[in-house]
Design a protein around this motif. Structure first.
Motif, mmCIF file in Angstrom:
data_model
loop_
_atom_site.group_PDB
_atom_site.id
_atom_site.type_symbol
_atom_site.label_atom_id
_atom_site.label_comp_id
_atom_site.label_asym_id
_atom_site.label_seq_id
_atom_site.Cartn_x
_atom_site.Cartn_y
_atom_site.Cartn_z
ATOM 1 N N ARG A 296 -2.868 -10.161 -8.781
ATOM 2 C CA ARG A 296 -3.977 -9.784 -7.898
ATOM 3 C C ARG A 296 -5.140 -9.206 -8.700
ATOM 4 N NH1 ARG A 296 -3.475 -11.261 -3.433
ATOM 5 N NH2 ARG A 296 -1.425 -11.699 -2.629
ATOM 6 N N ILE B 78 3.086 -9.579 -9.244
ATOM 7 C CA ILE B 78 2.151 -9.823 -8.140
ATOM 8 C C ILE B 78 0.937 -8.909 -8.261
ATOM 9 C CG2 ILE B 78 1.881 -9.487 -5.661
ATOM 10 C CD1 ILE B 78 4.852 -10.551 -5.521
ATOM 11 N N LYS C 165 9.033 -8.769 -10.124
ATOM 12 C CA LYS C 165 8.221 -9.697 -9.343
ATOM 13 C C LYS C 165 7.025 -8.969 -8.739
ATOM 14 C CE LYS C 165 8.941 -13.278 -5.863
ATOM 15 N NZ LYS C 165 9.922 -13.774 -4.864
ATOM 16 N N ARG C 166 7.293 -7.767 -8.249
ATOM 17 C CA ARG C 166 6.231 -7.001 -7.635
ATOM 18 C C ARG C 166 5.162 -6.636 -8.674
ATOM 19 N NH1 ARG C 166 8.325 -2.340 -3.635
ATOM 20 N NH2 ARG C 166 9.513 -4.043 -2.689
ATOM 21 N N ARG D 164 5.099 0.889 -6.387
ATOM 22 C CA ARG D 164 4.457 1.202 -5.108
ATOM 23 C C ARG D 164 2.987 0.799 -5.118
ATOM 24 N NH1 ARG D 164 7.667 5.372 -2.635
ATOM 25 N NH2 ARG D 164 9.348 5.923 -4.038
ATOM 26 N N TYR D 165 2.475 0.555 -3.951
ATOM 27 C CA TYR D 165 1.042 0.307 -3.788
ATOM 28 C C TYR D 165 0.409 1.549 -3.197
ATOM 29 C CZ TYR D 165 2.245 -4.582 -4.291
ATOM 30 O OH TYR D 165 2.701 -5.781 -4.763
ATOM 31 N N ARG D 166 -0.751 1.900 -3.663
ATOM 32 C CA ARG D 166 -1.450 3.039 -3.086
ATOM 33 C C ARG D 166 -2.615 2.561 -2.218
ATOM 34 N NH1 ARG D 166 -3.655 6.696 -7.429
ATOM 35 N NH2 ARG D 166 -4.333 4.668 -8.184
ATOM 36 N N THR D 167 -2.831 3.273 -1.153
ATOM 37 C CA THR D 167 -4.009 2.999 -0.337
ATOM 38 C C THR D 167 -5.041 4.055 -0.651
ATOM 39 O OG1 THR D 167 -2.300 2.756 1.308
ATOM 40 C CG2 THR D 167 -4.509 2.157 1.973
ATOM 41 N N ARG D 168 -6.309 3.729 -0.464
ATOM 42 C CA ARG D 168 -7.329 4.727 -0.742
ATOM 43 C C ARG D 168 -7.305 5.817 0.326
ATOM 44 N NH1 ARG D 168 -13.225 2.662 1.137
ATOM 45 N NH2 ARG D 168 -12.759 2.532 3.352
ATOM 46 N N GLN E 249 13.302 -7.917 -8.297
ATOM 47 C CA GLN E 249 12.265 -7.717 -7.284
ATOM 48 C C GLN E 249 11.166 -6.790 -7.800
ATOM 49 O OE1 GLN E 249 11.679 -9.099 -4.472
ATOM 50 N NE2 GLN E 249 13.559 -10.123 -3.891
ATOM 51 N N GLN E 250 11.556 -5.751 -8.561
ATOM 52 C CA GLN E 250 10.533 -4.851 -9.097
ATOM 53 C C GLN E 250 9.632 -5.578 -10.087
ATOM 54 O OE1 GLN E 250 10.031 -1.984 -7.681
ATOM 55 N NE2 GLN E 250 11.825 -2.395 -6.438
ATOM 56 N N TYR F 261 17.592 -5.925 -7.423
ATOM 57 C CA TYR F 261 16.592 -4.867 -7.347
ATOM 58 C C TYR F 261 15.616 -4.943 -8.512
ATOM 59 C CZ TYR F 261 14.604 -0.195 -7.514
ATOM 60 O OH TYR F 261 13.731 0.844 -7.579
ATOM 61 N N ARG G 134 10.697 2.110 -8.903
ATOM 62 C CA ARG G 134 10.155 1.381 -7.754
ATOM 63 C C ARG G 134 8.633 1.257 -7.876
ATOM 64 N NH1 ARG G 134 10.134 2.725 -1.734
ATOM 65 N NH2 ARG G 134 11.937 4.047 -2.083
ATOM 66 N N HIS H 127 -10.077 2.270 -6.128
ATOM 67 C CA HIS H 127 -9.293 1.137 -5.619
ATOM 68 C C HIS H 127 -10.096 -0.147 -5.632
ATOM 69 C CE1 HIS H 127 -7.105 4.602 -4.080
ATOM 70 N NE2 HIS H 127 -6.050 3.831 -4.197
#
Lengths: 372, 372, 372, 372, 372
Positions: free
Chosen positions: D229, D225, D221-222, D8-12, D218-219, D215, D6, D101
């Motif tokens: 970015r 993305i 594709k993510r 995942r995106y991390r936030t600072r 989608q992974q 599934y 999976r 980040h």
């Protein structure tokens, strides 16, 4: 209850190849009512009538005033032509006033400016109205043209009568701003109504969702699209006015127009937000329909799958394989011995019950009784 | 468990045609609490109160200081008007402060600048709050207006009290930056919460997917959309400030604002990423619903298709075609001879079994037992 | 009834590597008909023919006139080359005239300008026609090239004959404007037709929705897309003309072109609106199909689920477990005692009835009898 | 087999209101390893260590060299502060290096430039890594900061050791380009892997499509993305460097950067292409699921519709209407006479067979046996 | 029949961190064939070979000519390096020629220009080919590089041999235009093929729609996307050439390039149109699948719902409730008296018939027999 009427788009009725500048009155136009408001810092003189004469009389009477000529209803070619001749208005402008499908715009001419706004609101029959509001601003003079006889500027007139603020002193440009800003204010009213309606639809989504939800949401979406198509050029229009150096638009008016510009942006923001909500409602609705179908199928499948084998077993023991041949009386002990066991029936029922319980357990394990 | 509350949009409550510059207090506004922080390199003097007097007293007491006047709560028209009069603020600015539906913006006036940010966060009831934060910056003075009494700037106050860094010396522009940056920091907190929620939803997607997933994801998406609508103008606002040559915004402040600008871009990036995840979750969920339906239909079809012919055969042998006419006693050997065969029953059962096995094999070959 | 024919796109027939400037006549081109209209303020002289001679004769006869040479049909390479030679037209322009897949454009050359429009309309067979209309404007001369023999400019000719307005005096640039504006007017006619068709489809959606709705809507959408692909470059073309300082385009003509530009924008607006409606119709239709499926499944499920258990019970009591062994005459009182109860049948029927009623109540409670 | 983890995106992790310029080490940061490469046209001197001392020693030893200081791991606030103090780096830059980040960017300062790239790759556990790579370029000096201890620049080091090309002579700007270009090269590796994975998924689509396809797609594709970015600001960054006139970026370096720019565009192109493929796979998969459902329903319907009437007929002849009343012995010849016809059974079977054949023919005609 | 092969994207094979300017031959490259065409107004001299010698010989022989060196196949590092050395070409250009994944572009160097186009076409096996075509234009010299040995420029060679038009006199820039325009012409051929294929698919949609429609449409869509990704930079490339003031691009060539630019726009237009058609086909297909499902469900439901109650009734009268207890001979007249009514059977059949008719009428009223 208050379902929104189908939202329709109208096309202009115009003959192919018509001469440019020809004044063509829309089919359902109303006879004009003219109201003249002449005001300066000290007094406000009003007059009402149906032809050019009332305007000219007022001009003669109030030489030192700013005049707001409010014309409601467009079905009078002669009046239009008279105004055009008397005030030296370009025929293309007069054509745009009567051909009521213009987008908001701001055109500058030698000694006057022409601008168009759109009045969008729900009328009493819950139908979406989309009417044109045009203004011509000259030195000391503003003429506004409306399609309907309804009263949309009561608040402006009250401020004018009450001599509030800059309205009496800041010239026809300020009056033009005041009227435009009032129209933008009605967009907020419209959006508040749409917001309430969306809230109601969303409440229904979780209580008694029926298929009108899709229809109602589409109508609201369509309304939003119409409003968006209006606000974009409206914003451009205000921007054009802010950038012009025409003396009819004073610095004071521009400061207020900057405020109207912000309102316009807020309207656009709300529209985008509401559009997102309509999409979200449609997605939720379609997902609910899909889940509903799933649930229906699960009920059908559970009942069918449990009873089909049981019914088959009952069918087996309903077969007529003979233990004794009625003709020869020969005994055939291999044919359905269960039927002749003393407790065959009880065993069969118990067997069916066990089978059913196993199936229920299997479905339980598969999670079919919980809601997907 | 912690389901997100429905996210709603509010429209402004404003009467059509109201005079521009009229201060209209929102319905649910709170009574203002005023805190004044007067600081210079050496000391920090604070005071608290409810009206203009406390401000004027502090001005008189601290002549050599920079003042941060923090006003929480807007329900006091008189206070607004007093501030407007005393500091010579344009009525349109005061209207924007109390009409709390402004987008982030930066407006320059003769000797002060006005800027608006938005505070977006989940409150304790898990409802999305969207409040306006406005600041007026003058020489040696910054006034901030908040809608709620909550404490959002504890860290800034701690740095101010601890005399850390540039905050004491870099003037009101830096304070304005520090407050804005703190607000942007809360967007990261909000996004971290949304990220966690998305993670939880995605976990549920693979364990106990139920239909609240759709609802929750839509709510998160709506939150993201609100946040996006805020960050775009926020970025533009910072950009406007970076580009201005107003002396209230010093080069030192601009260097820090550049950093805030980067944060704003990071927020926008995260929003886009999370929006993609919500879309991905919705797609996966809809695909799962569709697969679930498929599976249900397969179970129904397999069971039905296997048992329907078997039940038919049982039905055949349950027919009552007579071998002997009970009236005439005529023998009819063509009628259902199978029933009178000594091993008919056994043969029938075996035949049914073979038929069932063949069907199972066919389904197996078609791959219906593997998961699509 | 009046189903729209399938809308097709045509590709140009052109050999790979052909020499640029080669005049290639389309396969289905028509033989040209030439009409010459020579006019000045006082008189209008017309002539008709099939070759260059008629043009030269008219030039000789009317030295003081503006000439409009209308050429309908392109299947005459010699005529094209003659015109090219006589009027000194670039071969690339002639190639563009006969290769009728140009987008609207405006090209300036030394002493003439070349512009292309597209005529889009439904013909009598309800097929979408997409034809090229090219004009060359020189001093005192405009040549128009059409693909078909149909009459599209009757109104312009009537105005020319009736000596109405600027058409006689404003030179070939005005004539070029008049022809272009007439073509844009036909877009409104096309859009009115599409609007009516969309209205009809939407009415059908709520009365006798069948699957042709999808097909018809897609055809309309495709028509709108073609029209949109035309109007964007058409707008750019008008913009190019408005911006040129070529003396062939006078200030008077530009004023009228500004009006045509507004019309073009209105066409684009209508197209976007109608595209939104087609999308809305498709969404509503798909939602209806989905609901229809839901309803079908509900009927099937309700009937099945009610009767399957009843039929199973009937099957139970249709089993042949014997009370008395026909061979040994042994009594087996445990086998299906219900069958030998004096009121067993009545009790069974009552039991079935109660079961059915319970199920109906359950479905009622689940809201399956109301429409989702 | 090799399912993608999976994504995942991390936030600072950053406290609200923290002081700008504060160096905050990420939670999972590694202890730094420092390698120094000092080189000129003639020699390459390397050293390795863990603190500032190794750098200062090398500076002292190699006065005539260009230095590349490669720092892997960020968990050493003191080292960061030492570098900041010794080289006079702005605290905001140091904050950006440790707050990992940042988007790719290029910032110019008085005597150094700062740039950020992102390293995106799948690690051995098939997890997507997204690490920050920052560089500071001063005269004769480049410092690079990496988050991990992994070796990503073996090829660059080999070229440096082998004294190939411009790398020894073109200064720290060229080294910065070489490192950035190597990172962009790894994007191609990542994309090649994604392309292979998409190929594998598409193969599975036509052989053993199961629900993991959705599934996995989608992974991917993510991942695309995330990469998109990154590449957009990366491209902007290179563009910024190309446009700067900073002497640290020589014309020679710019020529090579132009090449890197092209690579970046190619990466963006590939990303868009692969995104289209993922969409295409999702569409195909959903269409297959829908077709699979259709096929299942057809099998169920065909079998049900054929057997339901037959079973009904069998049910009819399984009814027990009596030919003779067992009590009164009255004959009732109207009751089910078929049962007492000598060939009733045969006729019934034949009738059933004919009915079944007719139904099969109807389904055949409807095309249900061909695949939709 | 002619199903389109799966359309794949290729990634470049390039090692991470390779030195810029390194010539890397693609794996499947072909050995080069060199053809030299030296021409002036009077004569055309051709030669063919495999190494630099043939070029140098021709240069020596034809001193007064323009040379077109056509190199087909790239698998010869030495040849590339020789050309680079002899003509003084930048290694980055040579790298771009052999790394055949460049987008169309136009780069200017000191005394030559470099441009890249892409050749997109279906080969005989119906596979999409996407090859690079690079040209270097110097004074009196153009070198073209192709990946394949196929003949794509027969028409250009014919025009060159036939001494047609400007091709002999307008220099190497015109030859570069002629080759580029020929490549754009092949896009029209490709699009015509796609258009025909779309037409065929749409015909199948209404006759024998099967699930390959989805696959084929997706492949066409993917082809269109590849072509679109090529034409956008191709257009930019032509635009760059039109804007350059490099003497290698004469005004005459620019006039023709303007024409090529128009063709490029037409290609982009057609691509967009065809993309809309593919979307429309996909929508129609999905709608048909959905309708097909609806129809299947309706057939199942109608048949099931009609027969399930009838079968239940038959099941009722197939129950064995005894009129006389076989053991006690007690009569039980309440048990199934219908079975002992003289016309019970007939009444039962009539009742069933009436029930069936009622159900058919209900379905008729619901419109289930008309097609949704």
């Amino acid at each position: 209850m208050s379902h929104i009427k189908r939202v329709r788009y109208r096309t202009r009725k115009h003959e192919v190849g018509d001469q440019p500048g020809a004044i063509i009155i829309p089919e359902d136009a109303l006879k004009p009512i003219i109201a003249v408001y002449s005001y300066n810092e000290k007094e406000l003189v009003t007059a009402e009538g149906h032809d050019l004469k009332i305007i000219l009389d007022q001009f003669a009477k109030c030489k030192d005033h700013t005049h707001w000529i409010q014309i409601k209803g467009l079905d009078d070619i002669k009046l239009m032509e008279d105004i055009g001749t008397y005030l030296k208005i370009n025929p293309l402008v007069l054509e745009d006033i009567t051909n009521t499908h213009q987008r908001p715009k701001f055109d500058e001419y030698d000694d006057y400016v022409f601008s168009v706004s759109r009045q969008i609101y729900f009328n009493e029959e819950n139908e979406l109205c989309n009417h044109q509001f045009s203004t011509i601003v000259k030195a000391n003079l503003i003429i506004s043209f409306e399609e309907t006889h309804g009263e949309h500027f009561a608040a402006v007139k009250a401020r004018l009568a009450g001599s509030k603020g800059a309205i009496r002193t800041a010239g026809p440009g300020y009056m033009c701003y005041a009227l435009s800003d009032t129209i933008i204010d009605t967009y907020f009213v419209l959006l508040a109504k749409i917001g309430d309606e969306l809230d109601r639809i969303e409440d229904r989504l979780y209580t008694d969702a029926d298929k009108t939800i899709m229809y109602d949401t589409q109508q609201l979406k369509r309304t939003l699209i119409i409003l968006r198509r209006i606000t974009w050029p409206e914003r451009d229009k205000i921007n054009d006015i802010l950038r012009t150096d025409n003396p009819l638009v004073t610095a004071e008016v521009k400061m207020f127009l900057h405020d109207a510009y912000d309102h316009c942006i807020q309207v656009m923001d709300l529209i985008e937000n509401y559009k997102e909500i309509t999409n979200s409602i449609i997605d939720l609705y379609l997902s609910m329909v899909s889940n509903r179908m799933n649930e229906i199928m699960k009920v059908l499948t559970i009942i069918s799958v449990i009873f089909i084998p049981l019914t088959f077993i009952a069918g087996i023991y309903g077969m007529n394989f003979a233990r004794v041949d009625p003709v020869t009386n020969k005994q055939m002990p291999d044919n359905m011995p269960e039927l002749y066991s003393p407790h065959g029936y009880v065993y069969a029922l118990i067997g069916m019950g066990i089978l059913a319980v196993i199936q229920v357990i299997v479905f339980w394990k598969k999670g079919w009784f919980t809601k997907l």
